[in-house]
Design a protein around this motif. Structure first.
Motif, PDB file in Angstrom:
ATOM      1  N   SER A  62       2.490   4.925   5.061  1.00 30.73           N
ATOM      2  CA  SER A  62       2.767   3.952   4.010  1.00 30.73           C
ATOM      3  C   SER A  62       4.000   3.129   4.347  1.00 30.73           C
ATOM      4  O   SER A  62       5.025   3.674   4.764  1.00 30.73           O
ATOM      5  CB  SER A  62       2.997   4.659   2.669  1.00 30.73           C
ATOM      6  OG  SER A  62       3.417   3.731   1.687  1.00 30.73           O
ATOM      7  N   TYR A  64       5.774   1.820   2.171  1.00 30.77           N
ATOM      8  CA  TYR A  64       6.697   2.200   1.106  1.00 30.77           C
ATOM      9  C   TYR A  64       6.931   3.696   1.231  1.00 30.77           C
ATOM     10  O   TYR A  64       6.052   4.495   0.925  1.00 30.77           O
ATOM     11  CB  TYR A  64       6.109   1.934  -0.278  1.00 30.77           C
ATOM     12  CG  TYR A  64       5.434   0.600  -0.507  1.00 30.77           C
ATOM     13  CD1 TYR A  64       5.628  -0.482   0.340  1.00 30.77           C
ATOM     14  CD2 TYR A  64       4.584   0.436  -1.587  1.00 30.77           C
ATOM     15  CE1 TYR A  64       5.006  -1.691   0.104  1.00 30.77           C
ATOM     16  CE2 TYR A  64       3.958  -0.776  -1.832  1.00 30.77           C
ATOM     17  CZ  TYR A  64       4.173  -1.841  -0.987  1.00 30.77           C
ATOM     18  OH  TYR A  64       3.546  -3.032  -1.221  1.00 30.77           O
ATOM     19  N   ARG A  95      -0.647   3.476   0.552  1.00 31.61           N
ATOM     20  CA  ARG A  95       0.554   3.016  -0.139  1.00 31.61           C
ATOM     21  C   ARG A  95       1.052   4.153  -1.030  1.00 31.61           C
ATOM     22  O   ARG A  95       0.250   4.853  -1.658  1.00 31.61           O
ATOM     23  CB  ARG A  95       0.280   1.791  -1.018  1.00 31.61           C
ATOM     24  CG  ARG A  95      -0.292   0.603  -0.270  1.00 31.61           C
ATOM     25  CD  ARG A  95       0.746  -0.037   0.644  1.00 31.61           C
ATOM     26  NE  ARG A  95       0.232  -1.252   1.259  1.00 31.61           N
ATOM     27  CZ  ARG A  95      -0.458  -1.282   2.389  1.00 31.61           C
ATOM     28  NH1 ARG A  95      -0.740  -0.164   3.029  1.00 31.61           N
ATOM     29  NH2 ARG A  95      -0.884  -2.429   2.890  1.00 31.61           N
ATOM     30  N   SER A  97       3.851   4.641  -4.189  1.00 31.40           N
ATOM     31  CA  SER A  97       4.750   3.951  -5.116  1.00 31.40           C
ATOM     32  C   SER A  97       5.524   4.975  -5.925  1.00 31.40           C
ATOM     33  O   SER A  97       4.934   5.895  -6.501  1.00 31.40           O
ATOM     34  CB  SER A  97       3.958   3.060  -6.071  1.00 31.40           C
ATOM     35  OG  SER A  97       3.304   2.017  -5.387  1.00 31.40           O
ATOM     36  N   TYR A 147       2.834  -8.542  -1.600  1.00 28.04           N
ATOM     37  CA  TYR A 147       2.471  -7.358  -2.386  1.00 28.04           C
ATOM     38  C   TYR A 147       3.685  -6.500  -2.714  1.00 28.04           C
ATOM     39  O   TYR A 147       4.700  -6.518  -2.002  1.00 28.04           O
ATOM     40  CB  TYR A 147       1.429  -6.540  -1.634  1.00 28.04           C
ATOM     41  CG  TYR A 147       0.185  -7.326  -1.348  1.00 28.04           C
ATOM     42  CD1 TYR A 147      -0.687  -7.693  -2.365  1.00 28.04           C
ATOM     43  CD2 TYR A 147      -0.106  -7.760  -0.058  1.00 28.04           C
ATOM     44  CE1 TYR A 147      -1.816  -8.447  -2.115  1.00 28.04           C
ATOM     45  CE2 TYR A 147      -1.236  -8.524   0.206  1.00 28.04           C
ATOM     46  CZ  TYR A 147      -2.093  -8.858  -0.824  1.00 28.04           C
ATOM     47  OH  TYR A 147      -3.198  -9.615  -0.569  1.00 28.04           O
ATOM     48  N   GLU A 149       5.302  -2.678  -4.661  1.00 28.36           N
ATOM     49  CA  GLU A 149       5.135  -1.305  -5.108  1.00 28.36           C
ATOM     50  C   GLU A 149       4.818  -1.323  -6.604  1.00 28.36           C
ATOM     51  O   GLU A 149       5.105  -2.285  -7.312  1.00 28.36           O
ATOM     52  CB  GLU A 149       6.437  -0.546  -4.846  1.00 28.36           C
ATOM     53  CG  GLU A 149       6.358   0.955  -5.033  1.00 28.36           C
ATOM     54  CD  GLU A 149       7.679   1.623  -4.687  1.00 28.36           C
ATOM     55  OE1 GLU A 149       7.790   2.840  -4.926  1.00 28.36           O
ATOM     56  OE2 GLU A 149       8.594   0.930  -4.197  1.00 28.36           O
ATOM     57  N   TYR A 159       7.522  -4.897   5.552  1.00 27.88           N
ATOM     58  CA  TYR A 159       6.176  -5.241   5.090  1.00 27.88           C
ATOM     59  C   TYR A 159       6.180  -6.603   4.396  1.00 27.88           C
ATOM     60  O   TYR A 159       5.494  -7.544   4.829  1.00 27.88           O
ATOM     61  CB  TYR A 159       5.659  -4.157   4.148  1.00 27.88           C
ATOM     62  CG  TYR A 159       4.300  -4.441   3.542  1.00 27.88           C
ATOM     63  CD1 TYR A 159       3.186  -4.631   4.347  1.00 27.88           C
ATOM     64  CD2 TYR A 159       4.125  -4.507   2.160  1.00 27.88           C
ATOM     65  CE1 TYR A 159       1.940  -4.880   3.800  1.00 27.88           C
ATOM     66  CE2 TYR A 159       2.890  -4.745   1.607  1.00 27.88           C
ATOM     67  CZ  TYR A 159       1.795  -4.935   2.425  1.00 27.88           C
ATOM     68  OH  TYR A 159       0.567  -5.180   1.864  1.00 27.88           O
ATOM     69  N   GLN A 246      -3.632  -2.243  -4.686  1.00 30.93           N
ATOM     70  CA  GLN A 246      -2.528  -2.955  -4.024  1.00 30.93           C
ATOM     71  C   GLN A 246      -2.622  -4.450  -4.293  1.00 30.93           C
ATOM     72  O   GLN A 246      -1.616  -5.114  -4.566  1.00 30.93           O
ATOM     73  CB  GLN A 246      -2.571  -2.683  -2.522  1.00 30.93           C
ATOM     74  CG  GLN A 246      -1.648  -3.546  -1.679  1.00 30.93           C
ATOM     75  CD  GLN A 246      -0.196  -3.174  -1.842  1.00 30.93           C
ATOM     76  OE1 GLN A 246       0.191  -2.052  -1.579  1.00 30.93           O
ATOM     77  NE2 GLN A 246       0.610  -4.113  -2.291  1.00 30.93           N
TER      78      GLN A 246
END
Length: 257
Positions: A62, A64, A95, A97, A147, A149, A159, A246
């Motif tokens: 990820s 994030y 991803r 978050s 994009y 989180e 990113y 996302q």
């Protein structure tokens, strides 16, 4: 009667498409686990357990990274590569978050798993001193997504930097007359792993203003307007990596001529 039949058919088709779009995807909430492997710098692994299926997943890929003090919303697809250097099947794309749910820090030893040697992510911008190739024309109206989180408006290192760098390079070459930045938020409540989640409606405006201010600084003198929308729907933009959730958490930079 024909009208009702048509509406029913359209609803069925929409439901079937939604099911197809999310087929094979994984989504759950968990406290992250850090595996202390040592294959060089940044080689430690991030793991997360889906309590509903009992499966542990490697979420290291990820962009994030988890905060082990808080739960994470995990969204991804099982990786095509079945290797398990972290001791669990990997999600890639994936991803994570951070949610405002406290967790106890949990670190486990390598237990014989090597982890991954760190390599630069494919979305990695070059230093600003490196000249960017001029995007070829002709130039016309275009939209660039960025994009975020879950429920956040800050830019994710490398990113989002990469997405914005590409947009700015094109905008400087194309010279549009103005930009319209629209922020979106996924405000419809959903239940994931027994947790009800929904983005704040304010997140849409916050995202729009964050990107608009970024554009004003990087492309000074260009008119930038802002808009925002809630109850965002998924898009098919390739940079969302096929993850429908996302794509709802985004801002769009629209260049107008």
């Amino acid at each position: 009667m024909k009208r009702f039949a048509l509406l029913a058919a359209l609803c069925a088709a929409t439901s079937a498409q939604a099911a197809q779009d999310t087929a094979g995807l994984v989504r759950f909430v968990a406290c992250p686990v850090y595996r202390d492997t040592d294959a060089g710098r940044k080689s430690g692994c991030w793991l997360a357990d889906d309590r509903e299926t009992g499966r542990r997943w490697d979420v290291t890929e990820s962009p994030y990274k988890p905060d082990w003090n808080f739960a994470v919303l995990v969204e991804g697809r099982p990786a095509a590569n079945t290797a398990q250097p972290c001791g669990a099947p990997a999600l890639d794309p994936v991803r994570t978050s951070r949610l405002d749910i406290p967790c106890t820090r949990h670190m486990i030893p390598a237990e014989g798993f090597p982890g991954r040697r760190y390599i630069l992510p494919r979305r990695n911008i070059a230093p600003l001193s490196v000249p960017r190739p001029v995007p070829p024309g002709p130039y016309a109206e275009r939209v660039f997504p960025v994009y975020f989180e879950f429920d956040k408006d800050f830019l994710v290192y490398q990113y989002d930097d990469w997405l914005i760098d590409n947009a700015v390079t094109w905008i400087k070459a194309a010279k549009p007359r103005k930009l319209i930045v629209t922020g979106f938020a996924a405000t419809d409540p959903e239940t994931v792993s027994g947790v009800t989640i929904a983005e704040r409606s304010e997140a849409a405006q916050e995202r729009a203003e964050t990107i608009a201010e970024t554009m004003r600084r990087l492309v000074p003198g260009l008119t930038v307007e802002t808009k925002w929308e809630i109850a965002a729907q998924p898009t098919n933009e390739p940079e969302a990596d096929g993850l429908p959730w996302q794509s709802q958490r985004r801002a769009e930079i629209r260049a107008l001529f």
